[in-house]
Enzyme design. Sequence first.
Site, PDB file in Angstrom:
ATOM      1  N   ASP A  60      12.656  -7.977 -11.676  1.00 31.21           N
ATOM      2  CA  ASP A  60      12.633  -6.599 -11.227  1.00 31.21           C
ATOM      3  C   ASP A  60      12.143  -5.775 -12.420  1.00 31.21           C
ATOM      4  OD1 ASP A  60      13.187  -3.979 -10.600  1.00 31.21           O
ATOM      5  OD2 ASP A  60      15.246  -4.349  -9.930  1.00 31.21           O
ATOM      6  N   SER A 126      -1.818   7.585  -4.752  1.00 32.24           N
ATOM      7  CA  SER A 126      -2.266   7.582  -3.352  1.00 32.24           C
ATOM      8  C   SER A 126      -2.800   8.952  -2.964  1.00 32.24           C
ATOM      9  CB  SER A 126      -1.065   7.245  -2.466  1.00 32.24           C
ATOM     10  OG  SER A 126      -1.341   7.546  -1.124  1.00 32.24           O
ATOM     11  N   THR A 128      -1.986  10.366  -0.551  1.00 31.43           N
ATOM     12  CA  THR A 128      -0.844  11.052   0.043  1.00 31.43           C
ATOM     13  C   THR A 128      -0.372  12.227  -0.819  1.00 31.43           C
ATOM     14  OG1 THR A 128       1.235  10.595   1.195  1.00 31.43           O
ATOM     15  CG2 THR A 128       0.993   9.581  -0.955  1.00 31.43           C
ATOM     16  N   TYR A 151       8.099   8.366   0.421  1.00 29.55           N
ATOM     17  CA  TYR A 151       7.135   7.508  -0.274  1.00 29.55           C
ATOM     18  C   TYR A 151       6.088   8.368  -0.981  1.00 29.55           C
ATOM     19  CZ  TYR A 151       2.629   5.203  -0.647  1.00 29.55           C
ATOM     20  OH  TYR A 151       1.417   4.795  -1.103  1.00 29.55           O
ATOM     21  N   LYS A 155       5.118   9.144  -5.241  1.00 25.82           N
ATOM     22  CA  LYS A 155       3.806   9.096  -5.922  1.00 25.82           C
ATOM     23  C   LYS A 155       3.543  10.423  -6.637  1.00 25.82           C
ATOM     24  CE  LYS A 155       2.547   4.942  -4.604  1.00 25.82           C
ATOM     25  NZ  LYS A 155       2.581   3.853  -5.582  1.00 25.82           N
ATOM     26  N   TYR A 179      -5.569   6.141  -4.273  1.00 25.74           N
ATOM     27  CA  TYR A 179      -6.242   5.292  -3.288  1.00 25.74           C
ATOM     28  C   TYR A 179      -6.312   6.004  -1.941  1.00 25.74           C
ATOM     29  CZ  TYR A 179      -4.217   1.650  -6.393  1.00 25.74           C
ATOM     30  OH  TYR A 179      -3.798   0.889  -7.459  1.00 25.74           O
TER      31      TYR A 179
HETATM   32  C1  UD1 Z   1      -0.560   5.800   5.312  1.00 18.57           C
HETATM   33  C2  UD1 Z   1       0.205   6.807   4.503  1.00 18.57           C
HETATM   34  C3  UD1 Z   1      -0.278   6.778   3.078  1.00 18.57           C
HETATM   35  C4  UD1 Z   1      -0.219   5.369   2.517  1.00 18.57           C
HETATM   36  C5  UD1 Z   1      -1.043   4.450   3.400  1.00 18.57           C
HETATM   37  C6  UD1 Z   1      -0.905   3.027   2.909  1.00 18.57           C
HETATM   38  C7  UD1 Z   1       0.940   8.808   5.740  1.00 18.57           C
HETATM   39  C8  UD1 Z   1       0.658  10.244   6.092  1.00 18.57           C
HETATM   40  N1  UD1 Z   1       0.020   8.163   5.007  1.00 18.57           N
HETATM   41  O1  UD1 Z   1      -1.890   6.274   5.445  1.00 18.57           O
HETATM   42  O2  UD1 Z   1       0.558   7.610   2.325  1.00 18.57           O
HETATM   43  O3  UD1 Z   1      -0.720   5.360   1.200  1.00 18.57           O
HETATM   44  O4  UD1 Z   1      -0.546   4.519   4.739  1.00 18.57           O
HETATM   45  O5  UD1 Z   1      -1.995   2.299   3.335  1.00 18.57           O
HETATM   46  O6  UD1 Z   1       1.927   8.283   6.126  1.00 18.57           O
HETATM   47  N2  UD1 Z   1      -3.108   4.199  13.537  1.00 18.57           N
HETATM   48  C9  UD1 Z   1      -3.110   3.909  14.885  1.00 18.57           C
HETATM   49  N3  UD1 Z   1      -2.376   2.836  15.314  1.00 18.57           N
HETATM   50  C10 UD1 Z   1      -1.633   2.051  14.482  1.00 18.57           C
HETATM   51  C11 UD1 Z   1      -1.641   2.359  13.102  1.00 18.57           C
HETATM   52  C12 UD1 Z   1      -2.375   3.446  12.662  1.00 18.57           C
HETATM   53  O7  UD1 Z   1      -3.768   4.590  15.684  1.00 18.57           O
HETATM   54  O8  UD1 Z   1      -0.976   1.118  14.949  1.00 18.57           O
HETATM   55  C13 UD1 Z   1      -3.919   5.336  13.047  1.00 18.57           C
HETATM   56  C14 UD1 Z   1      -3.113   6.426  12.361  1.00 18.57           C
HETATM   57  O9  UD1 Z   1      -2.645   7.366  13.293  1.00 18.57           O
HETATM   58  C15 UD1 Z   1      -4.145   6.996  11.389  1.00 18.57           C
HETATM   59  C16 UD1 Z   1      -5.017   5.785  11.022  1.00 18.57           C
HETATM   60  O10 UD1 Z   1      -4.796   4.827  12.063  1.00 18.57           O
HETATM   61  O11 UD1 Z   1      -4.964   7.955  12.033  1.00 18.57           O
HETATM   62  C17 UD1 Z   1      -4.650   5.141   9.683  1.00 18.57           C
HETATM   63  O12 UD1 Z   1      -3.250   4.879   9.672  1.00 18.57           O
HETATM   64  P1  UD1 Z   1      -2.557   3.985   8.520  1.00 18.57           P
HETATM   65  O13 UD1 Z   1      -3.308   2.717   8.368  1.00 18.57           O
HETATM   66  O14 UD1 Z   1      -1.097   3.893   8.820  1.00 18.57           O
HETATM   67  O15 UD1 Z   1      -2.813   4.826   7.191  1.00 18.57           O
HETATM   68  P2  UD1 Z   1      -2.519   6.384   6.880  1.00 18.57           P
HETATM   69  O16 UD1 Z   1      -1.529   6.953   7.813  1.00 18.57           O
HETATM   70  O17 UD1 Z   1      -3.823   7.067   6.717  1.00 18.57           O
END
Ligand code: UD1
Length: 337
Positions: A60, A126, A128, A151, A155, A179
Amino acid sequence: MSKTVFLPGGAGFIGSHVAAELLTLGYDVVIADDLSNARGDVIDRLEQITGRRPAFYRIDVADRPALTAVFDAHAIDAVIHFAGFKAVGESVEKPVAYYRNNLGTTLTLLEVMAAHNVKELIFSSSATVYGVENEAPYTEDMPRGGCTNPYGWTKAMIEQILEDACVADPALRVVCLRYFNPVGAHESGLIGELPNGIPNNLMPYITQTAAGVRKELAVFGNDYPTPDGTGVRDFIHVVDLAKGHVAALCYTAKHTGWEAINLGTGRGTSVLELVDTFASVNAVPVPYHIAPRRSGDLAVCYAATDKAKRLLGWQAEKTVADMCRDSWRWQQHSDKL
Ligand code: UD1
């Protein structure tokens, strides 16, 4: 003499790809990871890919005596810090665990680095940290904050801690790499993302749906103000991202002080565009349905890439089609590992 780079959290998705790049380029690599979200055989795969084996410690990183022993055993020149929890939803359920772990690993690392006079640090940050109050394209001079989950706040807080540490010690050399949406996998098919349980992120959900592990992808919202109504993100191939870390390492070798730099492509791709590209380049169906918006999601998120080009001489090269091909290859290989 080759440089020794220490990678706390280096057995995970992004850390392992950075380790592969560094080993290939002749750097000596030391990895510490508690394997809470990674597998130990990643070290074997790295050796298979590069012909060189990194030193590995299962510890850790917040455990100060254990971390001190690693710094005592190796003449570490620079650190690339990946050790942290990263599941957005889980961070909402367990905020204290997220603050304890993500801040704890960083604070212990800074103390042990100071005790060993190690000055170079690259931090896995990130997009974020831009929160909900800024608008794409995100530039590094925008204010941090307005994060939608613990989360994201870890960051943003860690970036602040590092900025303060650089003011106090002018010899420190810190780059926070922000990222965007890392996807894809190493072209060998030997390392990639191994999500725990049901994936939260889009690409692993797509690959598992294509593989039949999940029945159907839920597309979260098609009423955003975007060309096809679905969310737009800046997907970046993890190998491009890894090369960005190597460029940052060359930068920290020459510059003191604190910098934040975006690692993205500067191109937005919608959720449905990604699904369609994946299905067509891999000739595999990805069944999906439209579902309600996911809370905390932004409509559009993509990077301004000028600073990375200017300071690091780096830019992403791989296409969305490359990302889809390599993610699918990894999904098929990872079943057999
Ligand atoms: C998220 C986090 C970000 C983190 C990153 C890690 C937030 C606001 N952002 O980014 O902080 O660093 O993950 O990779 O929480 N989507 C679908 N169906 C799914 C999954 C996702 O439609 O089953 C869509 C989401 O609504 C979004 C896009 O795909 O529009 C990307 O989603 P995701 O891969 O989870 O990344 P982020 O939300 O951009």
